[in-house]
Enzyme design. Structure first.
Site, mmCIF file in Angstrom:
data_model
loop_
_atom_site.group_PDB
_atom_site.id
_atom_site.type_symbol
_atom_site.label_atom_id
_atom_site.label_comp_id
_atom_site.label_asym_id
_atom_site.label_seq_id
_atom_site.Cartn_x
_atom_site.Cartn_y
_atom_site.Cartn_z
ATOM 1 N N THR A 237 1.033 -1.211 0.014
ATOM 2 C CA THR A 237 0.055 -0.030 -0.041
ATOM 3 C C THR A 237 0.968 1.225 -0.224
ATOM 4 O O THR A 237 1.987 1.064 0.565
ATOM 5 C CB THR A 237 -0.674 -0.171 1.211
ATOM 6 N N ARG A 265 -13.353 -7.906 -1.253
ATOM 7 C CA ARG A 265 -12.840 -7.829 0.025
ATOM 8 C C ARG A 265 -12.146 -6.186 -0.019
ATOM 9 O O ARG A 265 -11.469 -6.008 -0.763
ATOM 10 C CB ARG A 265 -11.848 -8.678 0.374
ATOM 11 N N GLY A 267 -9.964 -3.664 2.460
ATOM 12 C CA GLY A 267 -9.261 -3.615 3.537
ATOM 13 C C GLY A 267 -9.193 -2.291 4.299
ATOM 14 O O GLY A 267 -10.438 -1.745 4.194
ATOM 15 N N ASP A 268 -8.303 -1.936 4.948
ATOM 16 C CA ASP A 268 -8.434 -0.615 5.748
ATOM 17 C C ASP A 268 -8.225 0.537 4.909
ATOM 18 O O ASP A 268 -8.307 1.868 5.270
ATOM 19 C CB ASP A 268 -7.371 -0.564 6.660
ATOM 20 N N THR A 288 0.018 0.972 6.590
ATOM 21 C CA THR A 288 -0.094 -0.092 5.432
ATOM 22 C C THR A 288 0.399 -1.415 6.474
ATOM 23 O O THR A 288 0.831 -1.398 7.381
ATOM 24 C CB THR A 288 1.187 0.133 4.502
ATOM 25 N N GLY A 289 -0.141 -2.441 5.757
ATOM 26 C CA GLY A 289 0.153 -3.690 6.434
ATOM 27 C C GLY A 289 -1.388 -4.340 6.760
ATOM 28 O O GLY A 289 -2.173 -4.188 5.542
ATOM 29 N N GLY A 291 -4.805 -5.407 6.764
ATOM 30 C CA GLY A 291 -5.897 -4.113 6.711
ATOM 31 C C GLY A 291 -6.825 -4.781 7.758
ATOM 32 O O GLY A 291 -7.480 -4.081 8.485
#
Ligand code: GLY
Length: 410
Positions: A237, A265, A267-268, A288-289, A291
């Site tokens: 990200t 899906r 994510g965050d 980032t990472g 989510g």
């Protein structure tokens, strides 16, 4: 809707723009400058935005808008077919379709925009801004977001590069011997399912992936990286937060999300308050990472609110990481399968980059990129030493020689 480099800079002138198991093991290193030494303007972003910082900083310094500056940074990787974490060339979902998420917050006007699960549109960060500017909504998803993007002038294009398609095929073939993907019984390449001894299973699996990668035509110099993506699907990200000399702030985050995710899906990254949050009375943060884990702690919002209550950027970020740890009751057998990096910028220019794990791979550490007149990369402050592990986990223990030294895990 696309911004050329020249146009971007011209508009600036016109605008005059080891697996550590102890959660208490906090590093003593602090990268947060004291308020007296903090500088403005300043831009903070994920390290894959580093190459786009010079132009964005110049734009910001010449009076350009804080969000436009941040979007310039994240648009670079979105346009780059070799950055498989965002935009064109992003790794696809489990159906082999690229689905993108993005959001932005404009501090000066206190507005936000977001899109999730968008197909066929490369610059979703700019679509998020268009949602903010041209609708009464904050978030559009899926087909509606794509239709909105086309209606507002964004070109529809294929986002799946040949390279990402081959990595997806490799992943598909690697999933199981119980489906119809990969060489069939009639193929000379077919091999019987792996059998014990267990200690050899991992080695054999890597060897098979290597063979598949060669058969798919994945170029030799990218083969190790492709295998790593298959073994450990990334959540690459890019986030960017900006602050100008007037104290105005903005933030934006864009991603192709977790590689090989279920279709639909989100994510965050498109979630205001998780992947990005900006309140220029206080600061701006992004993530980032993993989510799913970040959504559950509303990471970016939590961090900004922590700073509002007086925490330093580093303390604010570490607290958000501790909330993730708490959600798993400090269970390292689970925490080792996730990772998270927060990018934190306070309104006075003080900043921090913090991460759950020190290393992004066995051979490299997590880094943030900064420009405050000097462009540089800095190592994050990590909660745990070592590197997170692949998920879903394999049923065998990885031999130490493969874990530490193998080029496949770089
Ligand atoms: N942080 C990106 C994602 O999980 O989609």
């Amino acid at each position: 809707m696309s911004i050329t480099r020249r146009g971007f800079l011209e508009s600036a002138v016109v605008a005059s723009l080891a697996t550590g198991l102890n959660a208490q093991d906090k590093s003593k290193r602090s990268q947060t400058p004291e308020p007296s030494s903090a500088k403005r303007p300043i831009i903070l972003c994920s390290n894959n935005g580093r190459n786009y910082l010079d132009d964005a900083f110049l734009f910001l310094k010449n009076g350009g808008d804080t969000l436009d500056a941040g979007l310039h940074v994240v648009k670079g990787p979105e346009d780059d077919p070799f950055d498989d974490s965002v935009g064109l060339g992003g790794l696809p979902n489990e159906d082999g379709v690229v689905e993108l998420d993005a959001c932005c917050m404009h501090g000066p006007t206190r507005r936000a925009g977001s899109v999730g699960g968008v197909r066929n549109i490369k610059n979703v960060s700019l679509v998020a801004r268009a949602v903010m500017e041209h609708t009464g909504h904050v978030m559009l998803v899926g087909e509606g977001a794509e239709r909105f993007a086309v209606a507002t002038g964004f070109p529809r294009e294929s986002l799946l590069t040949d390279r990402s398609r081959k990595v997806w095929l490799l992943w598909k073939e690697a999933q199981s011997t119980n489906d119809w993907w990969g060489p069939g019984l009639a193929s000379p390449q077919w091999k019987p399912p792996l059998t014990p001894p267990q200690s050899k299973v991992w080695e054999e699996r890597i060897h098979q992936l290597e063979e598949h990668a060669a058969q798919l035509g994945i170029e030799p110099e990218f083969r190790a990286a492709a295998i790593r993506r298959v073994l450990s699907p990334p959540t690459g990200t890019i986030h960017c937060s900006t602050l100008n000399d007037k104290g105005e702030m903005s933030g934006c985050t864009t991603t192709s999300g977790l590689a090989f995710k279920l279709p639909g899906r989100c994510g965050d990254s498109p979630i205001i308050g998780a992947g990005c949050y900006t309140d220029q009375d206080v600061g701006s943060a992004g993530a980032t990472g993993s989510g799913e884990e970040n959504i559950k702690v509303a990471g970016a919002h939590t961090i900004v609110e922590n700073m509002r209550r007086g925490m330093s950027p580093q303390e604010a970020g570490m607290d958000a990481l501790q909330r993730i740890v708490r959600n798993f009751n400090n269970d390292m057998t689970k925490l080792k399968f996730m990772d998270m990096t927060y990018y934190i910028l306070r309104k006075d220019g003080a900043y921090a980059g913090v991460s759950l794990w020190e290393h992004s791979s066995p051979t490299s550490v997590h880094r943030i990129a900064v420009h405050d007149g000097t462009r540089r990369s800095e190592q994050t402050v990590a909660l745990f030493k070592g590197v997170s592990q692949e998920f879903p986990p394999f049923p065998v223990t990885i031999p130490p020689e493969l874990k530490e030294d193998s080029v496949y895990l770089k």
